[in-house]
Design an enzyme around this catalytic site. Structure first.
Site, PDB file in Angstrom:
ATOM      1  N   ASP A  27      -1.415  -8.426   1.455  1.00  0.00           N
ATOM      2  CA  ASP A  27      -0.395  -8.683   0.310  1.00  0.00           C
ATOM      3  C   ASP A  27      -0.160 -10.073  -0.071  1.00  0.00           C
ATOM      4  OD1 ASP A  27       0.122  -6.042   0.510  1.00  0.00           O
ATOM      5  OD2 ASP A  27       1.635  -6.052   1.872  1.00  0.00           O
ATOM      6  N   LYS A  67       5.890  -8.497   2.011  1.00  0.00           N
ATOM      7  CA  LYS A  67       5.611  -8.306   3.431  1.00  0.00           C
ATOM      8  C   LYS A  67       4.545  -9.329   4.036  1.00  0.00           C
ATOM      9  CE  LYS A  67       5.110  -4.220   3.202  1.00  0.00           C
ATOM     10  NZ  LYS A  67       4.740  -3.855   1.820  1.00  0.00           N
ATOM     11  N   GLY A 105       1.707   5.151   1.453  1.00  0.00           N
ATOM     12  CA  GLY A 105       1.946   5.336   2.943  1.00  0.00           C
ATOM     13  C   GLY A 105       3.218   5.051   3.437  1.00  0.00           C
ATOM     14  N   HIS A 106       3.954   4.220   2.648  1.00  0.00           N
ATOM     15  CA  HIS A 106       5.370   3.740   3.206  1.00  0.00           C
ATOM     16  C   HIS A 106       6.432   4.197   2.561  1.00  0.00           C
ATOM     17  CE1 HIS A 106       2.961   1.070   5.361  1.00  0.00           C
ATOM     18  NE2 HIS A 106       2.273   0.388   4.183  1.00  0.00           N
ATOM     19  N   HIS A 157       1.237   0.142   9.346  1.00  0.00           N
ATOM     20  CA  HIS A 157       0.000   0.582   8.644  1.00  0.00           C
ATOM     21  C   HIS A 157      -0.897   1.349   9.804  1.00  0.00           C
ATOM     22  CE1 HIS A 157       1.077  -2.924   6.255  1.00  0.00           C
ATOM     23  NE2 HIS A 157       0.415  -2.230   5.285  1.00  0.00           N
ATOM     24  N   GLY A 217       0.670  -1.201   0.070  1.00  0.00           N
ATOM     25  CA  GLY A 217       0.119   0.018   0.059  1.00  0.00           C
ATOM     26  C   GLY A 217       0.994   1.255  -0.067  1.00  0.00           C
TER      27      GLY A 217
END
Length: 330
Positions: free
Chosen positions: A109, A104, A55-56, A217, A53
């Site tokens: 995922d 991950k 945001g990382h 997250h 996703g």
């Protein structure tokens, strides 16, 4: 909530477009913008693919380039990329030697990457490694166990160098699986994450509290405790990591202090100094280091400590040249 964005719905697409345009020396969009891939692929090399996703950032798109990943897929914020995105990355990155997918350890995922392998496996030689370096979730008895967090960068770098050197798919998988058992990470946060779609923070703390064992997250940790001086916080992280990793005589260690998005460099270096001092007091020599904001959780004010015990071969692969937007040497 105030963020530099136009709408929550378009934030990821606009951000990824900006990333590609800013780093076009290293990367281009894949077909239909389903993935980001290396501008110059190497024929006959195993393709390394990762993703997750948004945001990382800079993980994973920031690690696409020579000596690291060949392609990466970006989902919505904290949401796995779709199987069609992953298949598109496979089509882009497979130049004849197959692809290794670095995933991950999160249910979404795993489900989507496994589905992509099942759908594309008749036409490509594929395999997968599940990165699971996080300490705290292994103690909860929930889900699939340890999450993949900042240690994913180390796996991607070392396997990227090995693939660049021509290592075949089966050997890359074996190298990655062995490496994964010798990497441990743990994070701490002083606040939750503000998610644009919901405009809410993922957890809240009192001014005198901190959250130990957080995920990337925005997940809360496994316990909240009173805020303390930096040395006490870092000592707790390092104690937990060392207790959970098998240290053998002659171990060669890499220490990685990672910012989770809202922690300034001065605090990260202060944390590194404390972590190195504590770990070396345990007779574990630190031979390689990395400090910076590489694997984030949007605007979380926090950090993680990662300890990796590496072989001589893995140290050489870590030192090998890398040219990506976020990681470059020599």
């Amino acid at each position: 909530m105030k963020k530099f964005m136009n709408t929550a719905e378009t934030m990821v697409a606009e951000s990824v477009e900006g990333f590609v345009r800013a780093h076009e020396t290293f990367v281009v969009f894949g077909t239909e913008r389903k993935c980001v891939r290396r501008r110059h692929l190497t024929s006959g090399k195993v393709g390394l693919i990762s993703g997750g996703g948004a945001g990382h950032e800079p993980m994973h798109i920031g690690f696409v380039g020579q000596g690291m990943l060949d392609a990466a897929c970006v989902g919505h914020i904290f949401t796995s990329p779709t199987p069609s995105q992953i298949i598109a990355a496979i089509e882009e990155a497979d130049t004849g030697a197959g692809c290794l997918l670095l995933v991950k350890n999160y249910d979404g995922d795993l489900m989507n990457f496994e589905m992509a392998i099942e759908m594309a496996g008749d036409h490509h030689s594929l395999d997968m490694i599940v990165v699971s370096d996080d300490i705290e979730t292994s103690r909860s008895g929930e889900g699939r166990g340890r999450r993949g967090v900042a240690g994913t960068l180390i796996v991607e770098k070392i396997l990227g160098a090995a693939a660049e050197g021509g290592m075949p798919l089966a050997e890359l998988k074996q190298l990655g699986e062995g490496l994964n058992t010798r990497i441990r990470s743990m994070g701490v946060a002083l606040n939750g994450v503000t998610v644009p779609q919901t405009e809410r923070t993922t957890f809240s703390l009192e001014p005198d509290e901190m959250e130990m064992g957080v995920g990337i997250h925005g997940e809360p940790g496994h316990y909240t405790q009173p805020f303390a001086a930096a040395n006490a916080i870092i000592m707790r992280l390092c104690e937990t990591i060392i207790a959970d990793i098998a240290v053998t005589p002659g171990a060669r260690a890499l220490l990685f202090v990672n910012g989770l998005g809202g922690t300034p460099p001065a605090e990260l270096y202060l944390a590194y100094a404390g972590a190195r001092r504590f770990i070396e007091e345990k007779a574990i020599p630190i031979e390689r280091s990395l400090v910076g904001t590489y694997v984030t959780s949007l605007d979380m004010q926090g950090l993680s400590v990662t300890l990796a015990l590496l072989t001589d071969e893995e140290i050489a692969l870590w030192d090998a040249p890398v040219a990506t937007a976020a990681l470059r040497w020599p």
